[in-house]
Design a protein around this motif. Structure first.
Motif, PDB file in Angstrom:
ATOM      1  N   ALA A 227       0.832  -1.210   0.000  1.00 53.78           N
ATOM      2  CA  ALA A 227       0.000   0.000   0.000  1.00 53.78           C
ATOM      3  C   ALA A 227       0.863   1.254   0.000  1.00 53.78           C
ATOM      4  O   ALA A 227       0.599   2.211  -0.738  1.00 53.78           O
ATOM      5  CB  ALA A 227      -0.932  -0.004   1.203  1.00 53.78           C
ATOM      6  N   MET A 228       1.910   1.254   0.794  1.00 51.51           N
ATOM      7  CA  MET A 228       2.752   2.444   0.902  1.00 51.51           C
ATOM      8  C   MET A 228       3.696   2.608  -0.282  1.00 51.51           C
ATOM      9  O   MET A 228       4.294   3.673  -0.448  1.00 51.51           O
ATOM     10  CB  MET A 228       3.539   2.410   2.211  1.00 51.51           C
ATOM     11  CG  MET A 228       2.651   2.505   3.449  1.00 51.51           C
ATOM     12  SD  MET A 228       1.493   3.910   3.381  1.00 51.51           S
ATOM     13  CE  MET A 228       2.653   5.294   3.415  1.00 51.51           C
ATOM     14  N   SER A 229       3.834   1.574  -1.115  1.00 49.34           N
ATOM     15  CA  SER A 229       4.661   1.691  -2.318  1.00 49.34           C
ATOM     16  C   SER A 229       3.915   2.386  -3.454  1.00 49.34           C
ATOM     17  O   SER A 229       4.523   2.791  -4.448  1.00 49.34           O
ATOM     18  CB  SER A 229       5.109   0.306  -2.794  1.00 49.34           C
ATOM     19  OG  SER A 229       4.041  -0.400  -3.426  1.00 49.34           O
ATOM     20  N   LEU A 230       2.597   2.545  -3.310  1.00 48.59           N
ATOM     21  CA  LEU A 230       1.781   3.122  -4.377  1.00 48.59           C
ATOM     22  C   LEU A 230       1.815   4.644  -4.335  1.00 48.59           C
ATOM     23  O   LEU A 230       1.900   5.242  -3.259  1.00 48.59           O
ATOM     24  CB  LEU A 230       0.332   2.646  -4.223  1.00 48.59           C
ATOM     25  CG  LEU A 230       0.070   1.149  -4.322  1.00 48.59           C
ATOM     26  CD1 LEU A 230      -1.397   0.861  -3.997  1.00 48.59           C
ATOM     27  CD2 LEU A 230       0.437   0.608  -5.700  1.00 48.59           C
ATOM     28  N   PRO A 231       1.702   5.301  -5.482  1.00 51.33           N
ATOM     29  CA  PRO A 231       1.519   6.755  -5.470  1.00 51.33           C
ATOM     30  C   PRO A 231       0.186   7.085  -4.806  1.00 51.33           C
ATOM     31  O   PRO A 231      -0.710   6.252  -4.717  1.00 51.33           O
ATOM     32  CB  PRO A 231       1.536   7.135  -6.949  1.00 51.33           C
ATOM     33  CG  PRO A 231       1.228   5.866  -7.677  1.00 51.33           C
ATOM     34  CD  PRO A 231       1.744   4.742  -6.847  1.00 51.33           C
ATOM     35  N   GLU A 232       0.053   8.303  -4.350  1.00 54.77           N
ATOM     36  CA  GLU A 232      -1.089   8.679  -3.515  1.00 54.77           C
ATOM     37  C   GLU A 232      -2.426   8.419  -4.181  1.00 54.77           C
ATOM     38  O   GLU A 232      -3.384   7.969  -3.536  1.00 54.77           O
ATOM     39  CB  GLU A 232      -0.975  10.152  -3.123  1.00 54.77           C
ATOM     40  CG  GLU A 232      -2.013  10.580  -2.101  1.00 54.77           C
ATOM     41  CD  GLU A 232      -1.772  11.984  -1.581  1.00 54.77           C
ATOM     42  OE1 GLU A 232      -2.671  12.512  -0.916  1.00 54.77           O
ATOM     43  OE2 GLU A 232      -0.696  12.543  -1.841  1.00 54.77           O
TER      44      GLU A 232
END
Length: 267
Positions: A227-232
Motif C-alpha cells: 500500500a505504501m509503495s503506491l503513489p497517492e
C-alpha cells in the motif's frame, strides 16, 4: 515493483505491527498455549517472537520458569524488551533457522506467524525440534491466507482487482505452506511424533473504517508495504475499493474473522 516479493516484507516497527497483526496474534496465542497443555516451571523458547504476543500468553497461562524470545528484527526485539522485560523473560536477536541454543535445551518450543517468512521452512522446523528436549511439545501457527484471514484476504482481493501485478505479493499465492497438509508434512519431516493440525478462529473487529485502514499506512508486512509503495492516487483508489469490500454493522463497526492453522508435534 521488485521482482522479489520478499522485498515487501518489512518488519521493524513494533507499534505498527501491533496495530496490524500483533493484537490478533495475541488472541490466537492464548488458544495455542492452552492447547499445548505444557506443565508449569518449564523452559520455553519462542522462535520469531516478534513483539512478544506468544511469550505473553505463555507467561500468563503456563507458569514458566523462563521464556526466551528470539527474533531477527532488532526493532521487534527492542519493542518486546521495552514492554515485557522482567524476571523470566529474555529477548535475543537471532535467526529462527539457526537457533543459538543447545540441543534439547527447552521444555516447549513454539513459533508464531514466522514460518512462511523464512527462506527455508524445513530448516526452521528442524531447528525447533532440535531445541526441544525428548518428549517436549513443538508447535507453531500461521494465518490461513488463502481463505480464513479475512482482513488480509479482502485487502488483496481489492488490490488485485485494481492491479493484476499485486497477485505476486498476495500471501495466499506466496505461501501455500500455510495449510494443514504442508504443515503436517513439515513437522513429520523434522522427526516429530503425534503431529496434529487444527484451526483457531478469532474475531478481528474494528470500530470503524479509519481504524481498519490505518495499519496499512504503517508499512509493516507485505500488504501495508505494498500500500505504501503506491503513489497517492492509486493508494486512495485501493482504500476505496477495500472499504467497499468490507462488511459494516449497523453501528459502523467492521466485524471480520481470522483463522490460523496451528500445528503441534512431540520431539
Amino acid at each position: 515493483m521488485s521482482a522479489d516479493p520478499s522485498a515487501h516484507d518489512v518488519w521493524d516497527v513494533g507499534a505498527g505491527y501491533e496495530a496490524y497483526i500483533g493484537r490478533w496474534s495475541r488472541l490466537v496465542a492464548r488458544e495455542v498455549v492452552a492447547w499445548l497443555g505444557a506443565g508449569p516451571h518449564g523452559r520455553w523458547l519462542d522462535a520469531g517472537c516478534g513483539t512478544g504476543a506468544l511469550g505473553d500468553a505463555i507467561a500468563a497461562q503456563a507458569a514458566p520458569a523462563v521464556v526466551v524470545g528470539l527474533d531477527r528484527s532488532l526493532g521487534f526485539v527492542a519493542h518486546a524488551r521495552g514492554r515485557t522485560g522482567g524476571a523470566g523473560r529474555a529477548f535475543v536477536a537471532a535467526d529462527a533457522q539457526v537457533l543459538p541454543v543447545r540441543d534439547g535445551a527447552f521444555d516447549a518450543v513454539v513459533s508464531a506467524l514466522v514460518l512462511n517468512f523464512v527462506a527455508e521452512p524445513a530448516r526452521m522446523v528442524a531447528e525447533l525440534a532440535r531445541a526441544a528436549r525428548p518428549g517436549a511439545p513443538v508447535a507453531l501457527y500461521v494465518w490461513d491466507y488463502a481463505d480464513g484471514m479475512e482482513y488480509i484476504r479482502r485487502f488483496w482481493d481489492a488490490a488485485r482487482a485494481l492491479d493484476p501485478a499485486a497477485a505476486a505479493l498476495d500471501e495466499a499465492v506466496r505461501f501455500p505452506i500455510c495449510a494443514p497438509g504442508p504443515l503436517s508434512a513439515l513437522l513429520e519431516g523434522a522427526g516429530l511424533a503425534d503431529v496434529e493440525v487444527r484451526a483457531v478462529e478469532v474475531p478481528t473487529s474494528f470500530r470503524d473504517f479509519a481504524e481498519c485502514w490505518a495499519p496499512f499506512l504503517a508499512g509493516q508486512g507485505p500488504a501495508p508495504a505494498y500500500a505504501m509503495s503506491l503513489p497517492e492516487d492509486r493508494r486512495a483508489a485501493l482504500r476505496d475499493a477495500f472499504r467497499a469490500a468490507l462488511p459494516v454493522a449497523p453501528d459502523g463497526t467492521i466485524p471480520l474473522r481470522a483463522r490460523a492453522w496451528a500445528a503441534r508435534g512431540r520431539r
